[in-house]
Write an enzyme that holds these catalytic residues in place. Structure first.
Site, PDB file in Angstrom:
ATOM      1  N   LEU A 118       0.834  -1.030  -0.030  1.00  0.00           N
ATOM      2  CA  LEU A 118      -0.179   0.104  -0.095  1.00  0.00           C
ATOM      3  C   LEU A 118       0.954   1.300   0.052  1.00  0.00           C
ATOM      4  O   LEU A 118       1.674   1.588   0.988  1.00  0.00           O
ATOM      5  CB  LEU A 118      -0.920   0.027   1.333  1.00  0.00           C
ATOM      6  CG  LEU A 118      -2.218   0.939   1.173  1.00  0.00           C
ATOM      7  CD1 LEU A 118      -2.841   0.725   0.052  1.00  0.00           C
ATOM      8  CD2 LEU A 118      -2.910   0.868   2.540  1.00  0.00           C
ATOM      9  N   ASP A 119       1.049   1.671  -1.148  1.00  0.00           N
ATOM     10  CA  ASP A 119       1.706   2.934  -1.270  1.00  0.00           C
ATOM     11  C   ASP A 119       1.874   3.999  -0.128  1.00  0.00           C
ATOM     12  O   ASP A 119       0.817   4.262   0.408  1.00  0.00           O
ATOM     13  CB  ASP A 119       1.809   3.860  -2.763  1.00  0.00           C
ATOM     14  CG  ASP A 119       1.842   2.721  -3.876  1.00  0.00           C
ATOM     15  OD1 ASP A 119       2.843   1.942  -3.701  1.00  0.00           O
ATOM     16  OD2 ASP A 119       0.994   2.941  -4.833  1.00  0.00           O
ATOM     17  N   THR A 120       2.850   4.771   0.028  1.00  0.00           N
ATOM     18  CA  THR A 120       2.998   5.759   1.163  1.00  0.00           C
ATOM     19  C   THR A 120       1.902   6.906   0.901  1.00  0.00           C
ATOM     20  O   THR A 120       1.434   7.169   1.703  1.00  0.00           O
ATOM     21  CB  THR A 120       4.255   6.311   0.881  1.00  0.00           C
ATOM     22  OG1 THR A 120       5.374   5.502   0.856  1.00  0.00           O
ATOM     23  CG2 THR A 120       4.585   7.433   2.098  1.00  0.00           C
ATOM     24  N   SER A 139      -1.200   6.285  -0.258  1.00  0.00           N
ATOM     25  CA  SER A 139      -2.414   5.821  -0.178  1.00  0.00           C
ATOM     26  C   SER A 139      -2.985   5.432   1.251  1.00  0.00           C
ATOM     27  O   SER A 139      -1.687   5.423   2.048  1.00  0.00           O
ATOM     28  CB  SER A 139      -2.355   4.251  -0.934  1.00  0.00           C
ATOM     29  OG  SER A 139      -2.255   4.567  -2.464  1.00  0.00           O
ATOM     30  N   ARG A 143       1.111   0.367  -8.375  1.00  0.00           N
ATOM     31  CA  ARG A 143       0.327   1.758  -8.612  1.00  0.00           C
ATOM     32  C   ARG A 143      -0.826   1.469  -9.525  1.00  0.00           C
ATOM     33  O   ARG A 143      -1.282   2.424 -10.405  1.00  0.00           O
ATOM     34  CB  ARG A 143       1.264   2.852  -8.746  1.00  0.00           C
ATOM     35  CG  ARG A 143       2.154   3.241  -7.759  1.00  0.00           C
ATOM     36  CD  ARG A 143       3.025   4.386  -7.931  1.00  0.00           C
ATOM     37  NE  ARG A 143       2.548   5.693  -7.962  1.00  0.00           N
ATOM     38  CZ  ARG A 143       2.042   6.083  -6.702  1.00  0.00           C
ATOM     39  NH1 ARG A 143       2.392   5.538  -5.420  1.00  0.00           N
ATOM     40  NH2 ARG A 143       1.391   7.307  -6.589  1.00  0.00           N
TER      41      ARG A 143
END
Length: 187
Positions: free
Chosen positions: A41-43, A45, A141
């Site tokens: 889970l991207d920074t 997000s 992503r």
């Protein structure tokens, strides 16, 4: 013992336990040894992140071959139209692959969401809208890239569900975590 954790990750937290010079990390919220995130889970997000201390379970949760659906609430720039929704539903061509069909629906402004800190950038002349997108691939992503491909850049992305575990039905507040079982995520 297989242990699984559900964590409601805030914006600007990097999904690693080792220190980072710029961002908070998982260690700022979860002080348990030998846990690792099961998927990314991207920074930039927010939302549901699963962690486990079991390598096989970690692989099963994060591997696209097991097709565990993940649902995201996405705030996009502009008022998304039916044509863009239809493209997302059929799958879109990204640079290196064609995405599988997604479950995509218009979403009213989600009142149950917490306020993001810092808030998204807002432009007075450009409205925003929300969609719910469910995928089972989870490439790097991917949801952001899918939205950009159909002409609606993503401003905010919140993962609300993995498998059958939903942040809101399980009332998991932002910044909190709790132990769950595999039965909580698998149908």
């Amino acid at each position: 013992m297989n242990t699984l954790i559900a964590f409601n990750k805030p914006f600007n937290v990097i999904t690693q336990f080792s220190p980072h010079e710029k961002y908070q990390t998982l260690k700022d919220f979860i002080q348990l040894p030998n846990f690792y995130s099961a998927g990314r889970l991207d920074t930039d997000s927010e939302g549901l992140l699963l962690l486990t201390n079991n390598g096989k379970l970690q692989s099963k949760i994060s591997s696209p071959k097991f097709k565990l659906p993940k649902t995201y609430w996405v705030q996009v720039e502009g008022i998304i139209n039916q044509q863009a929704i239809n493209k997302l539903r059929k799958g879109v061509q990204l640079k290196e692959f064609h995405t599988a069909p997604a479950i995509v629906n218009f979403l009213d402004d989600p009142k149950e969401l917490w306020e993001r800190i810092p808030p998204i950038r807002e432009r007075k002349t450009v409205p925003t809208s929300w969609v719910s997108i469910t995928i089972s691939e989870g490439k790097n992503r991917q949801v952001r890239r899918m939205c950009a491909t159909v002409g609606f850049p993503c401003l905010r992305l919140v993962r609300v569900q993995i498998g059958k575990y939903n942040l809101f039905t399980h009332q998991l507040p932002l910044n909190d975590w709790r132990y769950i079982t595999t039965q909580d995520i698998y149908f």
